[in-house]
Design a protein around this motif. Sequence first.
Motif, PDB file in Angstrom:
ATOM      1  N   GLU A   1      13.377 -12.950 -12.406  1.00 12.25           N
ATOM      2  CA  GLU A   1      13.905 -10.913 -11.717  1.00 12.25           C
ATOM      3  C   GLU A   1      14.013 -10.890 -10.482  1.00 12.25           C
ATOM      4  O   GLU A   1      14.874  -9.897 -10.685  1.00 12.25           O
ATOM      5  N   VAL A   2      13.258 -10.812 -10.187  1.00 17.89           N
ATOM      6  CA  VAL A   2      13.236  -9.877  -8.120  1.00 17.89           C
ATOM      7  C   VAL A   2      14.343 -10.963  -8.254  1.00 17.89           C
ATOM      8  O   VAL A   2      15.423 -10.835  -6.928  1.00 17.89           O
ATOM      9  N   ALA A   3      14.705 -12.670  -8.345  1.00 17.82           N
ATOM     10  CA  ALA A   3      14.998 -13.694  -7.235  1.00 17.82           C
ATOM     11  C   ALA A   3      16.584 -13.207  -7.934  1.00 17.82           C
ATOM     12  O   ALA A   3      17.814 -12.617  -7.197  1.00 17.82           O
ATOM     13  N   LYS A   4      16.853 -12.854  -9.606  1.00 16.17           N
ATOM     14  CA  LYS A   4      18.278 -12.704 -10.032  1.00 16.17           C
ATOM     15  C   LYS A   4      18.657 -11.408  -9.672  1.00 16.17           C
ATOM     16  O   LYS A   4      20.457 -11.559  -9.263  1.00 16.17           O
ATOM     17  N   THR A   5      18.152 -10.377  -9.197  1.00 15.45           N
ATOM     18  CA  THR A   5      18.076  -9.497  -8.558  1.00 15.45           C
ATOM     19  C   THR A   5      18.718  -9.330  -7.233  1.00 15.45           C
ATOM     20  O   THR A   5      20.140  -8.691  -6.893  1.00 15.45           O
ATOM     21  N   LEU A   6      18.098  -9.807  -5.833  1.00 17.99           N
ATOM     22  CA  LEU A   6      18.893  -9.559  -4.983  1.00 17.99           C
ATOM     23  C   LEU A   6      19.980 -10.527  -5.093  1.00 17.99           C
ATOM     24  O   LEU A   6      21.170 -10.002  -3.869  1.00 17.99           O
ATOM     25  N   LEU A   7      20.468 -11.522  -5.972  1.00 18.25           N
ATOM     26  CA  LEU A   7      21.045 -12.867  -5.503  1.00 18.25           C
ATOM     27  C   LEU A   7      22.516 -11.435  -6.253  1.00 18.25           C
ATOM     28  O   LEU A   7      23.468 -11.853  -5.750  1.00 18.25           O
ATOM     29  N   ARG A   8      22.233 -11.313  -7.630  1.00 17.56           N
ATOM     30  CA  ARG A   8      23.620  -9.937  -8.257  1.00 17.56           C
ATOM     31  C   ARG A   8      23.539  -8.944  -6.891  1.00 17.56           C
ATOM     32  O   ARG A   8      24.781  -8.408  -7.314  1.00 17.56           O
ATOM     33  N   ALA A   9      23.118  -8.445  -6.791  1.00 20.06           N
ATOM     34  CA  ALA A   9      22.790  -6.988  -5.968  1.00 20.06           C
ATOM     35  C   ALA A   9      23.036  -7.040  -4.487  1.00 20.06           C
ATOM     36  O   ALA A   9      23.095  -6.101  -4.094  1.00 20.06           O
ATOM     37  N   THR A  10      22.781  -8.716  -3.827  1.00 24.42           N
ATOM     38  CA  THR A  10      22.666  -7.959  -2.527  1.00 24.42           C
ATOM     39  C   THR A  10      24.503  -8.253  -1.791  1.00 24.42           C
ATOM     40  O   THR A  10      25.144  -9.648  -2.197  1.00 24.42           O
ATOM     41  N   ARG A  11      25.541  -6.992  -1.013  1.00 24.01           N
ATOM     42  CA  ARG A  11      26.688  -7.783  -1.033  1.00 24.01           C
ATOM     43  C   ARG A  11      26.683  -8.626   0.407  1.00 24.01           C
ATOM     44  O   ARG A  11      27.699  -8.905   0.986  1.00 24.01           O
ATOM     45  N   THR A  12      25.907  -8.632   1.447  1.00 22.84           N
ATOM     46  CA  THR A  12      25.801  -9.396   2.543  1.00 22.84           C
ATOM     47  C   THR A  12      24.555 -10.424   2.786  1.00 22.84           C
ATOM     48  O   THR A  12      23.292  -9.913   2.667  1.00 22.84           O
ATOM     49  N   GLY A  13      24.858 -11.383   3.643  1.00 22.01           N
ATOM     50  CA  GLY A  13      23.608 -12.031   3.635  1.00 22.01           C
ATOM     51  C   GLY A  13      23.759 -13.633   4.919  1.00 22.01           C
ATOM     52  O   GLY A  13      25.018 -13.234   5.733  1.00 22.01           O
ATOM     53  N   THR A  14      23.051 -14.026   5.564  1.00 25.48           N
ATOM     54  CA  THR A  14      22.417 -14.976   7.177  1.00 25.48           C
ATOM     55  C   THR A  14      23.109 -16.122   5.861  1.00 25.48           C
ATOM     56  O   THR A  14      22.599 -16.912   5.230  1.00 25.48           O
ATOM     57  N   LEU A  15      23.828 -17.079   6.435  1.00 23.62           N
ATOM     58  CA  LEU A  15      24.741 -17.788   6.655  1.00 23.62           C
ATOM     59  C   LEU A  15      24.100 -18.777   7.390  1.00 23.62           C
ATOM     60  O   LEU A  15      24.880 -18.612   8.107  1.00 23.62           O
ATOM     61  N   ALA A  16      23.408 -19.806   6.655  1.00 29.02           N
ATOM     62  CA  ALA A  16      23.058 -21.466   7.185  1.00 29.02           C
ATOM     63  C   ALA A  16      23.356 -22.575   6.651  1.00 29.02           C
ATOM     64  O   ALA A  16      23.460 -23.006   6.388  1.00 29.02           O
TER      65      ALA A  16
END
Length: 268
Positions: A34-49
């Motif tokens: 649930e925590v992972a899915k929340t971060l995946l769906r609610a995060t608008r920017t990320g660090t792409l490696a």
Amino acid sequence: MKPDKASANPPLPGAMPGRIPEDARPPADFMPQEVAKTLLRATRTGTLATLDRNSGHPFASLVNVATDADGAPLILVSKLATHTANLEVDGRASLLLAETGKGDALAHPRLTVLGTFAPVAREAAEEPRIRRRFLARHPKSELYAGFGDFVFWRMAVVSAHLNGGFARAADLAAADVLTDVSDAQALIESEADAIAHMNADHAEACRLYATKLLGAPEGGWACVGVDPEGIELQYGQTALRLFFPQRVTGPGPLRAMLKQLAEQARAG
């Protein structure tokens, strides 16, 4: 000669088998999926490696992120960018999605999603859906999304690693963070109409979902995404994830679920 068990079943990318001591096991109330899915769906920017095409070194950059209906990460990048040139040679990459807030940044949960990015051709059947979902999350990107050098890329997720704070880490498979949409084609096809209807006729319900059910501050909350497991709400630069108590796979069940949640919010 038979292969040994380790070589026959290699660990998932990013996994750390055998490195977590017994006394550091996550507490019983930790729900990593649930925590992972929340971060995946609610995060608008990320660090792409990405993998540098010249040397193989990891190359990190900041990108705007959205998700497809199943939760697969989406990015919109220019062909002139270094990370795009890297992906054109080797699509393997990871995305770090982190929750921000007061205090020590390492006390907040973060998710590293690993997989392979592939470009979405403009003539592809899924391109209009991907474009719509990304621009709903990042409306200012519409200023350049139509430029010839900008292309949407979609990640095929293979694994993820969640760090939810001290003693709250978990190695996750793709199925742990993605949403099954195999039985939800009717919902996916009606998503745009459902979002438009919610924002035009039920804006108050969206506000109540955010403020009463998720504890968010008052504001002009709008619906920007719907999938079988929940809806995505956004106000300004803040996005939220509201999980449904049961899966929905079509427009009829979705209407019933949204009405149920609105009644719950009003009662609370």
